[in-house]
Structure formats: structure tokens, C-alpha cells
Design a protein around this motif. Structure first.
Motif, short mmCIF file in Angstrom:
data_model
loop_
_atom_site.label_atom_id
_atom_site.label_comp_id
_atom_site.label_asym_id
_atom_site.label_seq_id
_atom_site.Cartn_x
_atom_site.Cartn_y
_atom_site.Cartn_z
N GLN A 86 0.82 -1.22 0.00
CA GLN A 86 0.00 0.00 0.00
C GLN A 86 0.85 1.26 0.00
O GLN A 86 0.39 2.31 -0.45
CB GLN A 86 -0.93 -0.01 1.22
N ASN A 87 2.06 1.17 0.55
CA ASN A 87 2.94 2.34 0.59
C ASN A 87 4.39 1.85 0.59
O ASN A 87 4.97 1.61 1.63
CB ASN A 87 2.67 3.19 1.82
N SER A 88 4.94 1.73 -0.58
CA SER A 88 6.29 1.16 -0.71
C SER A 88 7.39 2.10 -0.22
O SER A 88 8.52 1.68 -0.05
CB SER A 88 6.56 0.77 -2.16
N SER A 89 7.07 3.36 0.02
CA SER A 89 8.10 4.30 0.48
C SER A 89 8.32 4.24 2.00
O SER A 89 9.33 4.74 2.49
CB SER A 89 7.77 5.72 0.06
N THR A 90 7.41 3.65 2.74
CA THR A 90 7.58 3.52 4.18
C THR A 90 8.55 2.38 4.47
O THR A 90 8.47 1.32 3.87
CB THR A 90 6.22 3.23 4.87
N GLN A 91 9.46 2.63 5.39
CA GLN A 91 10.38 1.58 5.85
C GLN A 91 9.71 0.82 6.99
O GLN A 91 9.04 1.42 7.83
CB GLN A 91 11.68 2.19 6.37
N PHE A 92 9.95 -0.49 7.03
CA PHE A 92 9.38 -1.33 8.08
C PHE A 92 10.49 -2.06 8.81
O PHE A 92 11.36 -2.68 8.19
CB PHE A 92 8.38 -2.32 7.49
N LEU A 93 10.45 -1.95 10.13
CA LEU A 93 11.43 -2.62 10.99
C LEU A 93 10.70 -3.60 11.91
O LEU A 93 9.53 -3.42 12.22
CB LEU A 93 12.16 -1.60 11.86
N VAL A 94 11.44 -4.60 12.35
CA VAL A 94 10.94 -5.49 13.39
C VAL A 94 11.83 -5.26 14.60
O VAL A 94 13.06 -5.26 14.49
CB VAL A 94 10.97 -6.97 12.95
N SER A 95 11.21 -5.05 15.74
CA SER A 95 11.96 -4.72 16.96
C SER A 95 12.09 -5.94 17.85
O SER A 95 11.14 -6.71 18.02
CB SER A 95 11.22 -3.65 17.75
N ILE A 96 13.28 -6.07 18.40
CA ILE A 96 13.52 -7.09 19.41
C ILE A 96 13.88 -6.39 20.71
O ILE A 96 14.22 -5.21 20.72
CB ILE A 96 14.63 -8.07 18.98
#
Length: 162
Positions: A86-96
């Protein structure tokens, strides 16, 4: 509350159009039961219009089974894939997390499962299961209680950077 969060980020973006805006939400996967409020994918679909980076807290899951942990990590990566579509410009992280396992949070934090090596390996495996040809996860973020120990940084390098 979700409307307030989205409105806050909308106003922040309008006031600071060139700023790099990031925010954090708990894992959206179905079996995670964090002690914080879960955000729905519908809410996140609106939120990602106003932010540059979104980090999902994949700890304090209240999961005590490796199989369920793995299935929920795959589900989390699928949610990221849906949002990225839906929004390829947003960065996505997974937090530990790197935490002292305080008694009041132990029901949410099974360190036999949510330890650094296992969590990172589970995330990497889940990314490959969901889609090994598109970069869905832009990185890992680390949250800590007081400080991250040298041994924890070593584990991070060994199990993520390689």
C-alpha cells in the motif's frame, strides 16, 4: 485512541513536511498478547501515509511455544508485506528486546523463545517464507530496559548481520 494517533501523525507531517517521522506499534500478529494496545492493519493503513518508518515490537508477545512464535512472526511479515504493497516508500522494521526479565513482565516475556538468537533467526526465516524476492523488512530495531550488554551485541551481530 487510534484516531488520535493517526491525527497526531497527520498534523506532525503537515507541520514538518520534510522531517523523517517514525513510530512504533506492537506486533499485529494474531496470537501475540502484549501488555500494550494492538493497532489494527486498518489503522496502520492510514498511519503509513504520514510516516517514513514503522517499527513493530516483536517482543513481550505472551507466547510460550516456538511453533506459535514462528507462525506469528510469519503473520507479522505478511502484515508488513500488505502494508508495503500500500505504501512502498515507508520503511518497516521489526523490533527485538534486550531486557532484564522483571517479575511483573515475565508472563509476556518467555526468554527461552524471545532471546536474541532465536528471535533473529525466526525473523530471518519468516522473511524468506513470506517473500524471498522483495525486501519487506528494512531492518531490526533494538529496545532495551537499561542497557544492552556486550554479549547481546555479539549475539545480534552473529545472528542478524551474517
Amino acid at each position: 485512541m487510534p484516531k488520535n494517533v493517526n491525527n497526531f501523525h497527520k498534523q506532525l507531517r503537515s507541520l514538518l513536511p520534510d522531517a523523517f517521522i517514525l513510530t512504533v506499534v506492537v506486533a499485529t500478529s494474531p496470537d501475540t498478547k502484549p501488555w500494550k494496545r494492538k493497532t489494527t492493519i486498518k489503522e496502520l493503513t492510514i498511519l503509513i501515509k504520514y510516516i517514513d518508518q514503522l517499527s513493530f515490537l516483536f517482543y513481550d508477545t505472551h507466547i510460550n511455544s516456538q511453533n506459535i512464535f514462528e507462525n506469528n512472526c510469519v503473520s507479522q511479515i505478511k502484515d508488513i508485506e500488505e502494508l508495503k504493497n500500500q505504501n512502498s516508500s515507508t520503511q518497516f522494521l521489526v523490533s527485538i528486546g534486550t531486557f532484564v526479565n522483571r517479575p511483573e513482565l515475565r508472563e509476556f516475556r518467555n526468554l527461552k523463545i524471545e532471546n536474541i538468537p532465536n528471535t533473529l533467526q525466526t525473523i530471518k526465516k519468516s522473511i524468506l517464507i513470506v517473500n524471498d524476492s522483495i525486501k519487506l523488512v528494512d531492518g531490526i530495531s533494538i529496545y532495551y530496559d537499561w542497557q544492552t550488554e556486550k554479549s547481546e551485541w555479539k549475539q545480534f551481530r552473529e545472528h542478524w548481520a551474517n
